[in-house]
Design a protein around this motif. Structure first.
Motif, PDB file in Angstrom:
ATOM      1  N   HIS A  29      78.667  31.913  17.686  1.00 51.32           N
ATOM      2  CA  HIS A  29      78.366  33.354  17.054  1.00 51.32           C
ATOM      3  C   HIS A  29      77.470  33.575  17.298  1.00 51.32           C
ATOM      4  O   HIS A  29      76.346  33.110  17.065  1.00 51.32           O
ATOM      5  CB  HIS A  29      78.435  32.639  15.322  1.00 51.32           C
ATOM      6  N   ILE A  30      76.574  35.047  17.872  1.00 48.72           N
ATOM      7  CA  ILE A  30      76.219  35.308  17.934  1.00 48.72           C
ATOM      8  C   ILE A  30      75.311  36.505  16.738  1.00 48.72           C
ATOM      9  O   ILE A  30      76.459  37.335  16.715  1.00 48.72           O
ATOM     10  CB  ILE A  30      75.440  35.975  19.582  1.00 48.72           C
ATOM     11  N   LEU A  31      74.266  36.649  15.915  1.00 48.29           N
ATOM     12  CA  LEU A  31      73.852  37.496  15.132  1.00 48.29           C
ATOM     13  C   LEU A  31      72.388  38.153  15.728  1.00 48.29           C
ATOM     14  O   LEU A  31      71.905  37.656  15.842  1.00 48.29           O
ATOM     15  CB  LEU A  31      73.585  36.994  13.596  1.00 48.29           C
ATOM     16  N   ALA A  32      73.282  39.631  16.098  1.00 47.48           N
ATOM     17  CA  ALA A  32      71.607  40.161  15.990  1.00 47.48           C
ATOM     18  C   ALA A  32      71.508  41.535  15.133  1.00 47.48           C
ATOM     19  O   ALA A  32      72.022  42.133  14.305  1.00 47.48           O
ATOM     20  CB  ALA A  32      72.116  40.292  17.743  1.00 47.48           C
ATOM     21  N   THR A  33      70.220  41.111  14.597  1.00 47.81           N
ATOM     22  CA  THR A  33      70.025  42.420  13.311  1.00 47.81           C
ATOM     23  C   THR A  33      68.234  42.501  13.902  1.00 47.81           C
ATOM     24  O   THR A  33      68.249  42.560  14.811  1.00 47.81           O
ATOM     25  CB  THR A  33      69.687  40.854  12.112  1.00 47.81           C
ATOM     26  N   LEU A  34      69.166  44.352  13.275  1.00 49.51           N
ATOM     27  CA  LEU A  34      68.381  45.586  13.946  1.00 49.51           C
ATOM     28  C   LEU A  34      67.742  46.333  12.781  1.00 49.51           C
ATOM     29  O   LEU A  34      68.639  46.019  11.387  1.00 49.51           O
ATOM     30  CB  LEU A  34      69.760  45.925  14.278  1.00 49.51           C
ATOM     31  N   ASP A  35      66.913  46.725  12.802  1.00 47.26           N
ATOM     32  CA  ASP A  35      66.330  48.122  12.096  1.00 47.26           C
ATOM     33  C   ASP A  35      66.422  49.643  11.799  1.00 47.26           C
ATOM     34  O   ASP A  35      66.055  50.285  11.280  1.00 47.26           O
ATOM     35  CB  ASP A  35      64.677  47.362  11.734  1.00 47.26           C
ATOM     36  N   GLY A  36      67.078  49.393  13.076  1.00 50.64           N
ATOM     37  CA  GLY A  36      67.261  50.913  12.675  1.00 50.64           C
ATOM     38  C   GLY A  36      66.063  52.180  14.083  1.00 50.64           C
ATOM     39  O   GLY A  36      66.362  52.698  14.470  1.00 50.64           O
TER      40      GLY A  36
END
Length: 85
Positions: A4-11
């Motif tokens: 599982h890969i979690l990519a977090t973005l801030d917009g």
């Protein structure tokens, strides 16, 4: 390799620059990719700010002017749905 890969973005566009790297990490694997963007809870949007001072001139002495409240352009629910998309 990865499950599982979690990519977090801030917009921001800068945060989106990680997506090609995520794609490369996941290529050839059965990894599940989750892209998470966290935003502040938006409020409803009015045609003018509620804090804007109301200035009215009476059309004639003795005439009472009735001022309407700011009209809502987008409800809070609509703003949340827009942010979700």
């Amino acid at each position: 390799m990865y499950k599982h890969i979690l990519a977090t973005l801030d917009g921001s566009r800068l945060s989106e620059a990680v997506l090609p790297e995520v794609q490369q990490l996941a290529a050839g694997t059965s990894a599940h990719v989750t892209v998470l963007t966290v935003v502040e809870t938006p409020e409803s949007t009015a045609a003018r700010p509620e804090t804007e001072p109301l200035v009215a001139t009476a059309p004639a002495p003795g005439v009472i002017a009735h001022l309407a409240p700011a009209t809502t352009v987008e409800t809070k629910g609509q703003a949340i749905e827009r942010a979700r998309h």
